[in-house]
Enzyme design. Sequence first.
Site, short mmCIF file in Angstrom:
data_model
loop_
_atom_site.label_atom_id
_atom_site.label_comp_id
_atom_site.label_asym_id
_atom_site.label_seq_id
_atom_site.Cartn_x
_atom_site.Cartn_y
_atom_site.Cartn_z
N HIS A 81 0.90 -1.21 0.06
CA HIS A 81 -0.06 0.05 0.06
C HIS A 81 1.02 1.19 0.08
O HIS A 81 0.32 2.26 0.24
CB HIS A 81 -0.93 -0.05 1.17
N GLY B 265 -1.67 -9.31 12.52
CA GLY B 265 -2.29 -8.11 12.79
C GLY B 265 -2.93 -7.55 11.48
O GLY B 265 -2.97 -6.40 11.37
N ASN C 176 -3.08 -12.74 15.84
CA ASN C 176 -4.06 -11.83 16.09
C ASN C 176 -4.90 -11.88 17.25
O ASN C 176 -5.50 -13.11 17.39
CB ASN C 176 -4.94 -11.70 14.91
#
Length: 249
Positions: free
Chosen positions: A119, A189, A215
């Site tokens: 990203h 995560g 997580n």
Amino acid sequence: MPNLPDHLLRRFTPETRIAFFTGAGISAESGIPTFRDKDGYWSKYDPMRLASVQGFEADPELVWNWYLYRREKIMSVKPNPGHASITKFQKLFPDSCVITQNVDGLHKQAGNQNIYELHGNIFITRCLECRQEMDVPMIFDPAKEGIPRCDCGGLARPGVVWFGESLPVQTLSDAMTQVQQVDVLFTIGSSTAVYPAAQIPFDARNNGAVVIEINPDQTPFTSHADLAMHAPSGVVLPQLFEELYAALA
Ligand code: OAD
């Protein structure tokens, strides 16, 4: 917490190819908010206003102020034991990479290697029009100084991927090549809510890799994982490293 079952422990040798697929949760213990948790950014702000080309075109100053706030926040924090453990893992398992949705650069700061930033990176500034990277100050005041412009006339924008935009083609393709080859993938995560990145743990599983989720919460991937460790990554990863280090010594 960790105590890998024997059948998974046996999958690790120094030649094991490992990918660490990460999301905002790995940076949570550094003090950076996630997006979809109770106190996450998207519980307070509208992602389409702050993280889309349409939102930027409607109010570039608002969008820049949010990214400048985040830049300052990230500059004030440090990588946490989760990031640091990945550096140790990568010494024990040299054929490994990090595939991250995070834009905060903390993996690199912690010394992690072979990083694919799907990203983008919040510290990069690009031209909205020609996409060229721009060499402008990291922090500026949009209200007083205006938003920098590229030589082509386009407005500066943060070098991150927004909703509705494609991921960087080469980075995605290189990351997917890694995903096809790995023996083990840790998904750490991430809510596995945003595609195409969220496809990665599923692809690794379909290609026969062992996939371990770290997580505190359940995700859409949890029921597909070979093992899910429901605790913070800054706690689990150091313990997991010690366990594997002892097993391989
Ligand atoms: P999310 O905010 O969607 O998910 C964060 C995940 O981290 C959640 O599943 C939490 O349970 C988990 N978590 C919280 N604290 C943790 C901890 N200490 N250790 C481990 N896990 C923890 O973040 P992402 O999955 O990264 O994209 O979100 C994906 C994308 O959505 C982001 O890259 C961003 C966002 O919109 C764009 O801006 C394009």
